[in-house]
Design a protein around this motif. Structure first.
Motif, PDB file in Angstrom:
ATOM      1  N   ASP A  52      61.127   8.388   2.045  1.00  0.00           N
ATOM      2  CA  ASP A  52      60.010   7.877   2.844  1.00  0.00           C
ATOM      3  C   ASP A  52      58.691   8.176   2.137  1.00  0.00           C
ATOM      4  N   GLU A  53      58.090   7.148   1.540  1.00  0.00           N
ATOM      5  CA  GLU A  53      56.865   7.337   0.762  1.00  0.00           C
ATOM      6  C   GLU A  53      55.698   7.800   1.624  1.00  0.00           C
ATOM      7  N   THR A  54      55.617   7.276   2.845  1.00  0.00           N
ATOM      8  CA  THR A  54      54.529   7.675   3.743  1.00  0.00           C
ATOM      9  C   THR A  54      54.649   9.138   4.117  1.00  0.00           C
ATOM     10  N   LEU A  55      55.859   9.583   4.391  1.00  0.00           N
ATOM     11  CA  LEU A  55      56.076  10.973   4.784  1.00  0.00           C
ATOM     12  C   LEU A  55      55.721  11.934   3.661  1.00  0.00           C
ATOM     13  N   ILE A  56      56.144  11.630   2.435  1.00  0.00           N
ATOM     14  CA  ILE A  56      55.857  12.584   1.361  1.00  0.00           C
ATOM     15  C   ILE A  56      54.358  12.652   1.078  1.00  0.00           C
ATOM     16  N   ALA A  57      53.632  11.545   1.267  1.00  0.00           N
ATOM     17  CA  ALA A  57      52.178  11.564   1.087  1.00  0.00           C
ATOM     18  C   ALA A  57      51.530  12.449   2.135  1.00  0.00           C
ATOM     19  N   GLN A  58      51.993  12.361   3.370  1.00  0.00           N
ATOM     20  CA  GLN A  58      51.449  13.193   4.433  1.00  0.00           C
ATOM     21  C   GLN A  58      51.709  14.671   4.171  1.00  0.00           C
ATOM     22  N   VAL A  59      52.927  14.994   3.742  1.00  0.00           N
ATOM     23  CA  VAL A  59      53.280  16.384   3.481  1.00  0.00           C
ATOM     24  C   VAL A  59      52.431  16.963   2.353  1.00  0.00           C
ATOM     25  N   VAL A  60      52.296  16.222   1.252  1.00  0.00           N
ATOM     26  CA  VAL A  60      51.499  16.706   0.127  1.00  0.00           C
ATOM     27  C   VAL A  60      50.042  16.885   0.521  1.00  0.00           C
ATOM     28  N   ASP A  61      49.481  15.908   1.198  1.00  0.00           N
ATOM     29  CA  ASP A  61      48.064  15.993   1.585  1.00  0.00           C
ATOM     30  C   ASP A  61      47.806  17.153   2.530  1.00  0.00           C
ATOM     31  N   ASP A  62      48.721  17.405   3.453  1.00  0.00           N
ATOM     32  CA  ASP A  62      48.548  18.523   4.388  1.00  0.00           C
ATOM     33  C   ASP A  62      48.533  19.859   3.647  1.00  0.00           C
ATOM     34  N   ILE A  63      49.425  20.025   2.679  1.00  0.00           N
ATOM     35  CA  ILE A  63      49.498  21.281   1.946  1.00  0.00           C
ATOM     36  C   ILE A  63      48.286  21.437   1.047  1.00  0.00           C
ATOM     37  N   ILE A  64      47.875  20.373   0.385  1.00  0.00           N
ATOM     38  CA  ILE A  64      46.681  20.418  -0.460  1.00  0.00           C
ATOM     39  C   ILE A  64      45.464  20.814   0.372  1.00  0.00           C
ATOM     40  N   ALA A  65      45.334  20.231   1.565  1.00  0.00           N
ATOM     41  CA  ALA A  65      44.191  20.549   2.432  1.00  0.00           C
ATOM     42  C   ALA A  65      44.208  22.011   2.828  1.00  0.00           C
ATOM     43  N   THR A  66      45.380  22.540   3.137  1.00  0.00           N
ATOM     44  CA  THR A  66      45.497  23.933   3.565  1.00  0.00           C
ATOM     45  C   THR A  66      45.142  24.877   2.402  1.00  0.00           C
ATOM     46  N   ILE A  67      45.611  24.562   1.205  1.00  0.00           N
ATOM     47  CA  ILE A  67      45.266  25.384   0.043  1.00  0.00           C
ATOM     48  C   ILE A  67      43.767  25.352  -0.200  1.00  0.00           C
ATOM     49  N   GLY A  68      43.164  24.176  -0.027  1.00  0.00           N
ATOM     50  CA  GLY A  68      41.720  24.069  -0.201  1.00  0.00           C
ATOM     51  C   GLY A  68      40.957  24.948   0.781  1.00  0.00           C
ATOM     52  N   LYS A  69      41.402  24.972   2.029  1.00  0.00           N
ATOM     53  CA  LYS A  69      40.753  25.835   3.021  1.00  0.00           C
ATOM     54  C   LYS A  69      40.935  27.308   2.678  1.00  0.00           C
ATOM     55  N   ALA A  70      42.140  27.650   2.266  1.00  0.00           N
ATOM     56  CA  ALA A  70      42.409  29.052   1.901  1.00  0.00           C
ATOM     57  C   ALA A  70      41.590  29.492   0.701  1.00  0.00           C
ATOM     58  N   ALA A  71      41.243  28.531  -0.163  1.00  0.00           N
ATOM     59  CA  ALA A  71      40.443  28.828  -1.360  1.00  0.00           C
ATOM     60  C   ALA A  71      38.951  28.749  -1.073  1.00  0.00           C
ATOM     61  N   GLY A  72      38.596  28.466   0.180  1.00  0.00           N
ATOM     62  CA  GLY A  72      37.187  28.403   0.563  1.00  0.00           C
ATOM     63  C   GLY A  72      36.494  27.145   0.104  1.00  0.00           C
ATOM     64  N   GLN A  73      37.256  26.065  -0.097  1.00  0.00           N
ATOM     65  CA  GLN A  73      36.665  24.819  -0.574  1.00  0.00           C
ATOM     66  C   GLN A  73      36.297  23.928   0.611  1.00  0.00           C
TER      67      GLN A  73
END
Length: 452
Positions: free
Chosen positions: A431-452
């Motif tokens: 599911d291409e839509t699902l994997i895009a959502q999963v990646v974007d969610d994790i990237i966003a969380t890492i960005g918040k944790a890094a103070g970005q």
């Protein structure tokens, strides 16, 4: 023993900033020279480089370090990484050095070391060299009468050109093929077009005017738009793109559509298997390779064996278990019958041989399986967080949530880069839509944790 200086592919960083300074390069030369000085004879190291401006700083610094511990230096000039590995063995040198940051921009540089067998050093050897650097180097200096000498090898390019041509099947030529070759303004800017031309191809060269600043800039295996457009514009049969040190290969077919390392391994693996040349009953690749490759090989009666990311780990598995084909989706293709490391040009010649024998266009020959949807995104984090951010509770929770969402239908891979302060997030599934959502969610969380 843990390593602090060496990463997954030697030492790498911003030029003229630690550890990529002249001082550290000299100390590394002293430590590595001392480590490889064994026996009462004149010891030799060969040094190659790519086309970065900072190579002019690091090359003499390393030379000073090696000669100060009594090791003779042979300077090769701009030459691909696999050429340095090959010449280390053929010249019976005790050590080989490549100055390059591979696909990185010109601001970065790196130092890769090869043992006398032409293979990259083990983690243990790198740790021992670091220990020499930390424990003091003054005692390793030799007397003035025992200092090493430095000389330049004038025919280094010619030696590698002939070596590479000899990996191409006898009786075949490239006559009638028009090939675009993008050399990334890097180490292969002379050798790659020459090899293809001498084998009979009509060559359209791209990225062959290095100026010290333009290596990998808008060209090469990570910036393929120029290669693709040139293939279409010239009506070429195939496009080849190398990276800055030419150990990586990405291709495109006659329509300008990209072909990655997974497709290359599928083609060579099947071809060698059909001709009785494949060893080990399979192919070695990393956890990044597409599930489509694994399914294709299985259909050929072959296995895909996965390792951690990094061509050195692929090669270690190949050597341990007797395989002669391995590589990475990114284009590092290791053909151990010919090379001790990834060699983009040698891999390209194997692809071209299969293309000639088939008599079919590249779009048919080089697309052996349909890859599953796969998405990789990188996020840059502060260097002091690169080793710890994946343990942040918020990040761990986001990763666990992604794994639950992909359970049974895909896979998730998160890792830190071994060469840059980056976190790489990859998901693969039906599911291409699902994997895009999963990646974007994790990237966003890492960005918040890094103070970005």
């Amino acid at each position: 023993m843990t390593r602090k200086l060496f990463g997954t592919d030697g030492v790498r960083g911003t030029a003229n900033v630690e550890p990529m300074t002249a001082e550290t390069a000299m100390r590394l030369g002293m430590a590595a020279g001392h480590y490889f000085t064994r026996g009462a004879y004149r010891h030799t190291v060969v040094i190659g480089k790519d086309t970065r401006l900072s190579g002019y700083m690091l090359e003499p610094a390393l030379t000073a370090g090696f000669t100060s511990v009594g090791m003779d230096v042979v300077l090769l000039g701009p030459l691909p990484t696999p050429a340095v590995a090959m010449l280390t063995r053929s010249m019976r040198a005790d050590l080989g050095v490549m100055i390059s940051a591979s696909h990185n921009p010109f601001e970065d540089n790196g130092i890769k070391l090869f043992g006398p067998d032409g293979f990259k050093l083990s983690d243990e050897a790198e740790s021992r060299i670091e220990a020499h650097m930390e424990n003091g180097l003054a005692g390793h200096r030799v007397a003035a009468s025992a200092l090493g000498r430095a000389r330049r090898l004038d025919d280094a390019l010619g030696r590698y050109i002939e070596y590479t041509k000899n990996t191409f099947p006898r009786g075949l030529r490239l006559d009638g093929l028009k090939i675009v070759v993008d050399c990334a303004n890097g180490a292969a800017y002379k050798v790659a077009p020459t090899v293809l031309w001498e084998l009979g191809a009509e060559v359209v060269p791209v990225g062959v005017t290095p100026d010290g600043f333009n290596i990998n800039k808008g060209c090469g295996s990570l910036s393929t738009d120029v290669m693709k457009s040139q293939v279409v514009a010239h009506g070429a049969h195939l496009g080849l793109a190398l990276d800055g040190d030419a150990d990586r290969l990405v291709l495109c077919d006659e329509h300008g559509d990209l072909i990655d390392g997974d497709q290359v391994m599928a083609l060579i693996g099947r071809s060698w298997h059909d001709n009785g040349l494949l060893k080990g009953g399979g192919v070695v690749a990393t956890v990044m390779s597409n599930l489509g490759l694994e399914r294709f090989l299985s259909g050929c009666g072959l296995a895909l064996h996965r390792t951690n990311v990094g061509d050195r780990y692929v090669l270690e598995r190949m050597r341990r278990d007797g395989f002669n084909l391995g590589g990475e989706q990114s284009g590092h293709i290791i053909l151990s019958d010919y090379s001790t490391t990834g060699d983009g040009l040698v891999a390209a010649l194997q692809v071209l041989a299969a293309l000639i024998v088939s008599g079919k266009p590249a779009s048919q020959v080089l697309r052996l399986f349909d890859p599953l949807p796969q998405l990789l995104k990188n996020i840059r984090v502060p260097p002091d967080l690169n080793d710890t951010i994946l343990n942040d509770p918020r990040v761990l929770s986001s990763i666990e949530n992604g794994e639950r969402r992909l359970a049974g239908s895909g896979r998730l891979l998160i890792r830190k880069s071994g060469t840059e302060p980056l976190i790489r997030v990859m998901a693969e599934g039906e599911d291409e839509t699902l994997i895009a959502q999963v990646v974007d969610d994790i990237i966003a969380t890492i960005g918040k944790a890094a103070g970005q």
